[in-house]
Design an enzyme around this catalytic site. Structure first.
Site, PDB file in Angstrom:
ATOM      1  N   ASN A 129       1.171  -4.761  -1.524  1.00  0.00           N
ATOM      2  CA  ASN A 129       0.673  -5.839  -0.653  1.00  0.00           C
ATOM      3  C   ASN A 129      -0.823  -6.003  -0.923  1.00  0.00           C
ATOM      4  O   ASN A 129      -1.624  -5.173  -0.511  1.00  0.00           O
ATOM      5  CB  ASN A 129       0.924  -5.439   0.812  1.00  0.00           C
ATOM      6  CG  ASN A 129       0.220  -6.371   1.795  1.00  0.00           C
ATOM      7  OD1 ASN A 129      -0.169  -7.486   1.449  1.00  0.00           O
ATOM      8  ND2 ASN A 129       0.054  -5.905   3.033  1.00  0.00           N
ATOM      9  N   TRP A 130      -1.161  -7.071  -1.602  1.00  0.00           N
ATOM     10  CA  TRP A 130      -2.558  -7.260  -2.013  1.00  0.00           C
ATOM     11  C   TRP A 130      -3.433  -7.793  -0.880  1.00  0.00           C
ATOM     12  O   TRP A 130      -4.658  -7.898  -1.041  1.00  0.00           O
ATOM     13  CB  TRP A 130      -2.642  -8.223  -3.195  1.00  0.00           C
ATOM     14  CG  TRP A 130      -1.993  -7.720  -4.442  1.00  0.00           C
ATOM     15  CD1 TRP A 130      -1.320  -6.533  -4.610  1.00  0.00           C
ATOM     16  CD2 TRP A 130      -1.950  -8.379  -5.709  1.00  0.00           C
ATOM     17  NE1 TRP A 130      -0.855  -6.421  -5.901  1.00  0.00           N
ATOM     18  CE2 TRP A 130      -1.238  -7.552  -6.600  1.00  0.00           C
ATOM     19  CE3 TRP A 130      -2.438  -9.604  -6.186  1.00  0.00           C
ATOM     20  CZ2 TRP A 130      -1.008  -7.893  -7.934  1.00  0.00           C
ATOM     21  CZ3 TRP A 130      -2.207  -9.948  -7.507  1.00  0.00           C
ATOM     22  CH2 TRP A 130      -1.504  -9.096  -8.369  1.00  0.00           C
ATOM     23  N   LYS A 131      -2.822  -8.174   0.224  1.00  0.00           N
ATOM     24  CA  LYS A 131      -3.559  -8.748   1.364  1.00  0.00           C
ATOM     25  C   LYS A 131      -4.456  -9.897   0.883  1.00  0.00           C
ATOM     26  O   LYS A 131      -4.073 -10.598  -0.056  1.00  0.00           O
ATOM     27  CB  LYS A 131      -4.374  -7.668   2.076  1.00  0.00           C
ATOM     28  CG  LYS A 131      -3.554  -6.424   2.380  1.00  0.00           C
ATOM     29  CD  LYS A 131      -4.234  -5.524   3.357  1.00  0.00           C
ATOM     30  CE  LYS A 131      -3.475  -4.229   3.465  1.00  0.00           C
ATOM     31  NZ  LYS A 131      -3.855  -3.437   4.599  1.00  0.00           N
ATOM     32  N   HIS A 178       3.791  -7.855   9.405  1.00  0.00           N
ATOM     33  CA  HIS A 178       2.803  -6.834   9.048  1.00  0.00           C
ATOM     34  C   HIS A 178       1.898  -6.595  10.254  1.00  0.00           C
ATOM     35  O   HIS A 178       1.598  -7.529  11.016  1.00  0.00           O
ATOM     36  CB  HIS A 178       1.983  -7.298   7.833  1.00  0.00           C
ATOM     37  CG  HIS A 178       1.118  -6.207   7.282  1.00  0.00           C
ATOM     38  ND1 HIS A 178      -0.105  -5.889   7.833  1.00  0.00           N
ATOM     39  CD2 HIS A 178       1.305  -5.346   6.255  1.00  0.00           C
ATOM     40  CE1 HIS A 178      -0.623  -4.874   7.154  1.00  0.00           C
ATOM     41  NE2 HIS A 178       0.209  -4.525   6.193  1.00  0.00           N
ATOM     42  N   GLU A 222      -1.163  -6.320  10.570  1.00  0.00           N
ATOM     43  CA  GLU A 222      -2.351  -7.187  10.652  1.00  0.00           C
ATOM     44  C   GLU A 222      -1.987  -8.541  11.230  1.00  0.00           C
ATOM     45  O   GLU A 222      -2.768  -9.146  11.959  1.00  0.00           O
ATOM     46  CB  GLU A 222      -3.000  -7.301   9.252  1.00  0.00           C
ATOM     47  CG  GLU A 222      -3.725  -6.011   8.900  1.00  0.00           C
ATOM     48  CD  GLU A 222      -3.754  -5.661   7.437  1.00  0.00           C
ATOM     49  OE1 GLU A 222      -3.520  -6.540   6.587  1.00  0.00           O
ATOM     50  OE2 GLU A 222      -4.014  -4.488   7.133  1.00  0.00           O
ATOM     51  N   GLU A 280       5.198   1.311   9.083  1.00  0.00           N
ATOM     52  CA  GLU A 280       3.781   1.435   8.783  1.00  0.00           C
ATOM     53  C   GLU A 280       3.022   1.783  10.058  1.00  0.00           C
ATOM     54  O   GLU A 280       2.667   0.890  10.843  1.00  0.00           O
ATOM     55  CB  GLU A 280       3.245   0.114   8.234  1.00  0.00           C
ATOM     56  CG  GLU A 280       3.914  -0.339   6.962  1.00  0.00           C
ATOM     57  CD  GLU A 280       3.006  -1.254   6.154  1.00  0.00           C
ATOM     58  OE1 GLU A 280       2.708  -0.915   5.015  1.00  0.00           O
ATOM     59  OE2 GLU A 280       2.568  -2.283   6.688  1.00  0.00           O
ATOM     60  N   GLY A 297      -4.889   1.583   5.764  1.00  0.00           N
ATOM     61  CA  GLY A 297      -6.255   1.343   5.305  1.00  0.00           C
ATOM     62  C   GLY A 297      -7.261   2.352   5.845  1.00  0.00           C
ATOM     63  O   GLY A 297      -8.463   2.143   5.756  1.00  0.00           O
ATOM     64  N   SER A 335      -1.790   4.123   3.598  1.00  0.00           N
ATOM     65  CA  SER A 335      -2.622   4.965   2.726  1.00  0.00           C
ATOM     66  C   SER A 335      -1.834   5.750   1.685  1.00  0.00           C
ATOM     67  O   SER A 335      -2.157   6.900   1.396  1.00  0.00           O
ATOM     68  CB  SER A 335      -3.490   5.901   3.580  1.00  0.00           C
ATOM     69  OG  SER A 335      -4.356   5.141   4.406  1.00  0.00           O
ATOM     70  N   GLY A 394      -0.948  -0.856   0.149  1.00  0.00           N
ATOM     71  CA  GLY A 394      -2.039  -1.820   0.265  1.00  0.00           C
ATOM     72  C   GLY A 394      -3.112  -1.527  -0.767  1.00  0.00           C
ATOM     73  O   GLY A 394      -3.000  -1.871  -1.947  1.00  0.00           O
TER      74      GLY A 394
HETATM   75  C1  PEP Z   1      -0.413  -2.201   3.976  1.00  0.00           C
HETATM   76  O1  PEP Z   1      -1.242  -3.085   4.013  1.00  0.00           O
HETATM   77  O2  PEP Z   1       0.769  -2.507   4.135  1.00  0.00           O
HETATM   78  C2  PEP Z   1      -0.865  -0.829   3.742  1.00  0.00           C
HETATM   79  C3  PEP Z   1       0.001   0.123   3.883  1.00  0.00           C
HETATM   80  O3  PEP Z   1      -2.188  -0.645   3.389  1.00  0.00           O
HETATM   81  P1  PEP Z   1      -2.854   0.715   2.825  1.00  0.00           P
HETATM   82  O4  PEP Z   1      -1.939   1.233   1.742  1.00  0.00           O
HETATM   83  O5  PEP Z   1      -4.173   0.273   2.283  1.00  0.00           O
HETATM   84  O6  PEP Z   1      -2.963   1.663   3.959  1.00  0.00           O
END
Ligand code: PEP
Length: 253
Positions: free
Chosen positions: A9-11, A95, A97, A167, A173, A213, A234
């Site tokens: 997931n590049w956000k 998600h 976010e 998640e 993050g 993470s 992410g």
């Molecule tokens: C995500 O955005 O779905 C995510 C898990 O981010 P990260 O790996 O940076 O924690």
């Protein structure tokens, strides 16, 4: 048999040039397709050019969000059929976010998932508790309620069988990964919920990804757990080498 899925997931990262560079580099690392499934979710503006680069490759394309109507006066939104047209195989819905920054409720998540399935796109439905909810001993209650609300009307047919991504918000993050044991415990809970609500057959087929993470260094411990069927990545998906490192850890499991 659930095939491991590693999804990036590049956000809100990577313009068109950088996005194309990233997938080109990723593809150049693998001389043959890995045994696990791989997908990338670039931002909307990069979906079409990235789709062109991925054609015929082992990497599938996904979107990070969608709206549930097919067309109309919905300024700023993108429909499921638009995503289908450019070759999206997956789309993330719910998600954390989107839930916490943009206030998306469970009902929207469910409507998006259903609309995606109607055009043949597989929804990746995200759930996960916040730190204060975990500390209050309510992690399972929160996840159960998100699952209940976010899967209303969703089809469990094999063609567009949803993927669930667990998640924990406190691990996204932040560099704080859930231990493999904590993650596995929640994945067992989610599979139990699926079994109770949708039957054992569905529960045994649905892939449950872990996200929060994930990096090459911690991926194996997580992916080796019986009920962890892949990772939603992410930050570590933004560099070809680290994403490839996670894909390697997902092989032969
Ligand atoms: C995500 O955005 O779905 C995510 C898990 O981010 P990260 O790996 O940076 O924690």
């Amino acid at each position: 048999m659930r095939r491991i899925l590693i999804a990036g997931n590049w956000k809100m990262h990577k313009g068109v040039g950088e996005a194309v560079e990233l997938v080109d580099e990723l593809l150049s690392i693998f001389s043959s397709p890995p045994s696990c499934e791989v997908a990338v979710m670039p931002p909307f503006t990069a979906l079409h050019p990235v789709a062109g680069r991925l054609k015929g490759s082992f990497v599938k394309l996904g979107a990070q969000n969608v709206y549930w109507e097919d067309q109309g006066a919905f300024t700023g939104e993108i429909s499921p059929s638009m995503l289908r047209e450019i070759g999206c195989h997956y789309a993330i819905v719910g998600h954390s976010e989107r839930r916490h920054i943009f206030g998306e409720p469970d009902q929207w998540v469910a409507k998006k998932a259903v609309a995606l399935q109607k055009v043949g796109i597989i929804p990746i439905i995200c759930v996960g508790e916040r730190l204060e909810e975990r500390e209050a001993g309510d992690a399972e209650g929160v996840v159960a309620s998100q699952l209940e609300g976010s899967t209303q009307g969703v089809s469990w047919d094999p063609e567009t069988l949803p993927v669930i991504a667990y998640e924990p918000v406190w691990a996204i993050g932040t560099g704080k990964t859930a231990t493999p044991e904590i993650a596995q415990e929640m994945h067992v809970f989610i599979r139990g919920w699926l079994s109770e609500n949708e039957g054992d057959g569905v529960a045994s087929r649905v892939r449950i990804l872990y996200g929060g993470s994930v990096k090459p260094e911690n991926a194996r411990g997580l992916l080796a757990q019986r009920d962890i069927d892949g990772a939603l990545v992410g930050g570590a998906s933004l560099k070809a080498q680290s994403f490839a490192g996670i894909i390697r850890e997902g092989e032969d499991l």
